[in-house]
Design a protein around this motif. Structure first.
Motif, PDB file in Angstrom:
ATOM      1  N   VAL A 183      -7.492   8.297 -24.015  1.00 58.22           N
ATOM      2  CA  VAL A 183      -7.109   6.920 -23.705  1.00 58.22           C
ATOM      3  C   VAL A 183      -6.953   6.788 -22.199  1.00 58.22           C
ATOM      4  N   LEU A 184      -7.447   5.689 -21.654  1.00 55.35           N
ATOM      5  CA  LEU A 184      -7.240   5.374 -20.245  1.00 55.35           C
ATOM      6  C   LEU A 184      -6.359   4.126 -20.175  1.00 55.35           C
ATOM      7  N   LYS A 185      -5.129   4.304 -19.710  1.00 57.76           N
ATOM      8  CA  LYS A 185      -4.249   3.144 -19.507  1.00 57.76           C
ATOM      9  C   LYS A 185      -4.600   2.534 -18.161  1.00 57.76           C
ATOM     10  N   ARG A 186      -5.167   1.336 -18.211  1.00 53.64           N
ATOM     11  CA  ARG A 186      -5.701   0.704 -17.011  1.00 53.64           C
ATOM     12  C   ARG A 186      -4.712  -0.315 -16.450  1.00 53.64           C
ATOM     13  N   ARG A 187      -4.400  -0.160 -15.173  1.00 55.01           N
ATOM     14  CA  ARG A 187      -3.649  -1.188 -14.450  1.00 55.01           C
ATOM     15  C   ARG A 187      -4.665  -1.912 -13.576  1.00 55.01           C
ATOM     16  N   ASN A 188      -5.102  -3.063 -14.051  1.00 50.22           N
ATOM     17  CA  ASN A 188      -6.206  -3.801 -13.427  1.00 50.22           C
ATOM     18  C   ASN A 188      -5.694  -4.923 -12.541  1.00 50.22           C
ATOM     19  N   ILE A 189      -6.254  -5.030 -11.367  1.00 49.65           N
ATOM     20  CA  ILE A 189      -6.050  -6.193 -10.508  1.00 49.65           C
ATOM     21  C   ILE A 189      -7.420  -6.709 -10.101  1.00 49.65           C
ATOM     22  N   GLN A 190      -7.698  -7.950 -10.439  1.00 47.64           N
ATOM     23  CA  GLN A 190      -8.923  -8.594  -9.962  1.00 47.64           C
ATOM     24  C   GLN A 190      -8.523  -9.667  -8.965  1.00 47.64           C
ATOM     25  N   GLU A 191      -8.959  -9.459  -7.732  1.00 43.42           N
ATOM     26  CA  GLU A 191      -8.544 -10.328  -6.637  1.00 43.42           C
ATOM     27  C   GLU A 191      -9.751 -10.977  -5.975  1.00 43.42           C
ATOM     28  N   ILE A 192      -9.684 -12.277  -5.788  1.00 39.23           N
ATOM     29  CA  ILE A 192     -10.730 -13.016  -5.084  1.00 39.23           C
ATOM     30  C   ILE A 192     -10.500 -12.858  -3.586  1.00 39.23           C
ATOM     31  N   THR A 193     -11.567 -12.541  -2.852  1.00 38.18           N
ATOM     32  CA  THR A 193     -11.453 -12.321  -1.409  1.00 38.18           C
ATOM     33  C   THR A 193     -12.386 -13.274  -0.667  1.00 38.18           C
ATOM     34  N   ALA A 194     -12.295 -13.236   0.658  1.00 43.20           N
ATOM     35  CA  ALA A 194     -13.137 -14.105   1.482  1.00 43.20           C
ATOM     36  C   ALA A 194     -14.608 -13.722   1.373  1.00 43.20           C
ATOM     37  N   THR A 195     -14.897 -12.474   1.004  1.00 42.26           N
ATOM     38  CA  THR A 195     -16.282 -12.007   0.945  1.00 42.26           C
ATOM     39  C   THR A 195     -16.778 -11.773  -0.486  1.00 42.26           C
ATOM     40  N   GLY A 196     -15.936 -12.034  -1.478  1.00 40.76           N
ATOM     41  CA  GLY A 196     -16.332 -11.831  -2.869  1.00 40.76           C
ATOM     42  C   GLY A 196     -15.119 -11.595  -3.736  1.00 40.76           C
ATOM     43  N   TRP A 197     -15.031 -10.406  -4.316  1.00 34.68           N
ATOM     44  CA  TRP A 197     -13.844 -10.060  -5.106  1.00 34.68           C
ATOM     45  C   TRP A 197     -13.731  -8.555  -5.259  1.00 34.68           C
ATOM     46  N   ASN A 198     -12.513  -8.107  -5.523  1.00 39.24           N
ATOM     47  CA  ASN A 198     -12.231  -6.685  -5.707  1.00 39.24           C
ATOM     48  C   ASN A 198     -11.661  -6.435  -7.087  1.00 39.24           C
ATOM     49  N   HIS A 199     -12.012  -5.289  -7.653  1.00 36.67           N
ATOM     50  CA  HIS A 199     -11.398  -4.817  -8.891  1.00 36.67           C
ATOM     51  C   HIS A 199     -10.678  -3.522  -8.557  1.00 36.67           C
ATOM     52  N   GLU A 200      -9.344  -3.597  -8.506  1.00 33.81           N
ATOM     53  CA  GLU A 200      -8.522  -2.454  -8.151  1.00 33.81           C
ATOM     54  C   GLU A 200      -7.864  -1.896  -9.403  1.00 33.81           C
ATOM     55  N   GLN A 201      -7.794  -0.558  -9.487  1.00 36.17           N
ATOM     56  CA  GLN A 201      -7.234   0.077 -10.671  1.00 36.17           C
ATOM     57  C   GLN A 201      -6.310   1.230 -10.287  1.00 36.17           C
ATOM     58  N   ASP A 202      -5.229   1.351 -11.042  1.00 32.74           N
ATOM     59  CA  ASP A 202      -4.361   2.530 -11.009  1.00 32.74           C
ATOM     60  C   ASP A 202      -4.214   2.979 -12.452  1.00 32.74           C
ATOM     61  N   ASN A 203      -4.897   4.050 -12.828  1.00 36.29           N
ATOM     62  CA  ASN A 203      -5.055   4.396 -14.234  1.00 36.29           C
ATOM     63  C   ASN A 203      -4.355   5.691 -14.609  1.00 36.29           C
ATOM     64  N   ASP A 204      -3.879   5.740 -15.870  1.00 40.55           N
ATOM     65  CA  ASP A 204      -3.328   6.955 -16.451  1.00 40.55           C
ATOM     66  C   ASP A 204      -4.315   7.519 -17.456  1.00 40.55           C
ATOM     67  N   LYS A 205      -4.601   8.810 -17.384  1.00 36.51           N
ATOM     68  CA  LYS A 205      -5.430   9.497 -18.373  1.00 36.51           C
ATOM     69  C   LYS A 205      -4.489  10.120 -19.397  1.00 36.51           C
ATOM     70  N   LEU A 206      -4.547   9.608 -20.630  1.00 37.58           N
ATOM     71  CA  LEU A 206      -3.567   9.950 -21.649  1.00 37.58           C
ATOM     72  C   LEU A 206      -4.184  10.728 -22.809  1.00 37.58           C
ATOM     73  N   ILE A 207      -3.384  11.624 -23.370  1.00 36.50           N
ATOM     74  CA  ILE A 207      -3.714  12.274 -24.634  1.00 36.50           C
ATOM     75  C   ILE A 207      -2.829  11.619 -25.690  1.00 36.50           C
ATOM     76  N   ARG A 208      -3.423  10.891 -26.625  1.00 34.00           N
ATOM     77  CA  ARG A 208      -2.667  10.150 -27.636  1.00 34.00           C
ATOM     78  C   ARG A 208      -2.891  10.759 -29.009  1.00 34.00           C
ATOM     79  N   ASP A 209      -1.791  10.983 -29.737  1.00 38.79           N
ATOM     80  CA  ASP A 209      -1.934  11.532 -31.083  1.00 38.79           C
ATOM     81  C   ASP A 209      -2.022  10.408 -32.114  1.00 38.79           C
ATOM     82  N   ASN A 210      -2.121  10.770 -33.383  1.00 37.55           N
ATOM     83  CA  ASN A 210      -2.324   9.784 -34.440  1.00 37.55           C
ATOM     84  C   ASN A 210      -1.127   8.862 -34.629  1.00 37.55           C
ATOM     85  N   ASN A 211       0.033   9.266 -34.132  1.00 41.41           N
ATOM     86  CA  ASN A 211       1.227   8.435 -34.229  1.00 41.41           C
ATOM     87  C   ASN A 211       1.423   7.533 -33.013  1.00 41.41           C
TER      88      ASN A 211
END
Length: 303
Positions: A183-211
């Protein structure tokens, strides 16, 4: 990283206090979303920042990734409460790859949240909890689900951005190389800029069990920078979409039927050792809907 010290509900309240009605705020949101359309030179940057593996000797972090692409973002649907943007990756004038898709839904209450192992859980939200918010629904290249999240677009201090945290499958850059997290827990920021837009991420790589219990394996930083260029540079993608949009509408319509069941969804990883996108990419532009329907049916696990 954008500082988000002011809670989003307070931002909404301030907008109203300063004379911005909810409708005018919504129009600002729509302008920001639609500004992501057009032709872009894209720089993709990812770096694994911290590792938490108990096996520090044998653990192999992902290599820092710097990549480049030229993308056309097509406005496929434009209604007051739904905006659909299809990304097309231009490898060459004769090679166009249907890339990811992002749909934006206003005050949407229905979410398919990624769990693990190609399974998404259906969640019904309260209307009061999504007031003034936009759901971003992100789809794979074959229009199957990827991740979804709801949040408020923010327009303050000359900044225009949308921020959300949600769970997702492994990214395309890693799913063929890594099997030590699911599982990748994504912290997404999509920001409009003067030259286009940015997609910024700070992500956690997780091991998730069946529970649903998570163990944090590593973290990463991502920054995708979309710089607007002349639409003429993406003419090949525009022509490709004109020739192929009918078959992909059939595909989307089939998925809409699947999602309308409003229940948990599990998809097979492959059929006859081929992934879903491979079957759909092989379809001719004039393929009948029954053909694409049957392909998708073969991948949906019956509940």
């Amino acid at each position: 990283m954008i500082t988000k010290g002011l809670c989003l509900s307070a931002v909404m309240a301030l907008s109203i206090n300063f004379g911005f009605s909810q409708e005018s705020k919504k129009q600002q949101d729509i302008k920001s979303i639609k500004s992501m359309c057009g032709c872009y030179e894209v720089k993709f940057n990812f770096a694994e920042t911290f590792q938490y593996s108990k096996d520090s000797v044998n653990y192999k972090p992902s290599k820092t990734k710097h990549d480049y692409g030229l993308e056309w973002v097509e406005l496929v649907e434009d209604t007051p409460n739904k905006i659909m943007l299809q990304h097309l990756l231009i490898v060459s004038d004769k090679m166009i790859i249907k890339h990811w898709r992002q749909d934006w839904l206003y005050e949407n209450t229905d979410l398919y949240s990624f769990f693990k192992d190609n399974t998404w859980k259906f969640n019904k939200l309260a209307k009061k909890d999504v007031k003034g918010q936009w759901t971003q629904k992100v789809y794979q290249v074959d229009d199957s689900p990827r991740y979804e999240g709801t949040a408020t677009w923010v327009h303050v201090d000359g900044k225009d951005y949308w921020a959300n945290t949600t769970d997702a499958p492994l990214p395309r850059r890693e799913h063929t190389k890594r099997d030590d997290y699911n599982v990748l827990k994504r912290r997404n920021i999509q920001e409009i800029t003067a030259t286009g837009w940015n997609h910024e991420q700070d992500n956690d790589k997780l091991i998730r069990d069946n529970n649903g219990k998570d163990v944090l394996l590593a973290q990463e930083k991502g920054l995708d920078v979309y710089t607007k260029v002349a639409d003429s540079k993406c003419l090949a993608a525009q022509n490709w979409w004109t020739a192929n949009k009918a078959v992909w509408k059939n595909v989307r319509d089939k998925w809409d039927t699947v999602f309308a069941a409003d229940k948990d969804l599990t998809l097979k990883n492959d059929v006859d050792k081929k992934p879903l996108y491979s079957f759909l990419f092989d379809l001719k532009p004039d393929a009948k809907k029954a053909e694409s329907d049957a392909i998708i049916d073969n991948f949906v696990v019956k509940q």
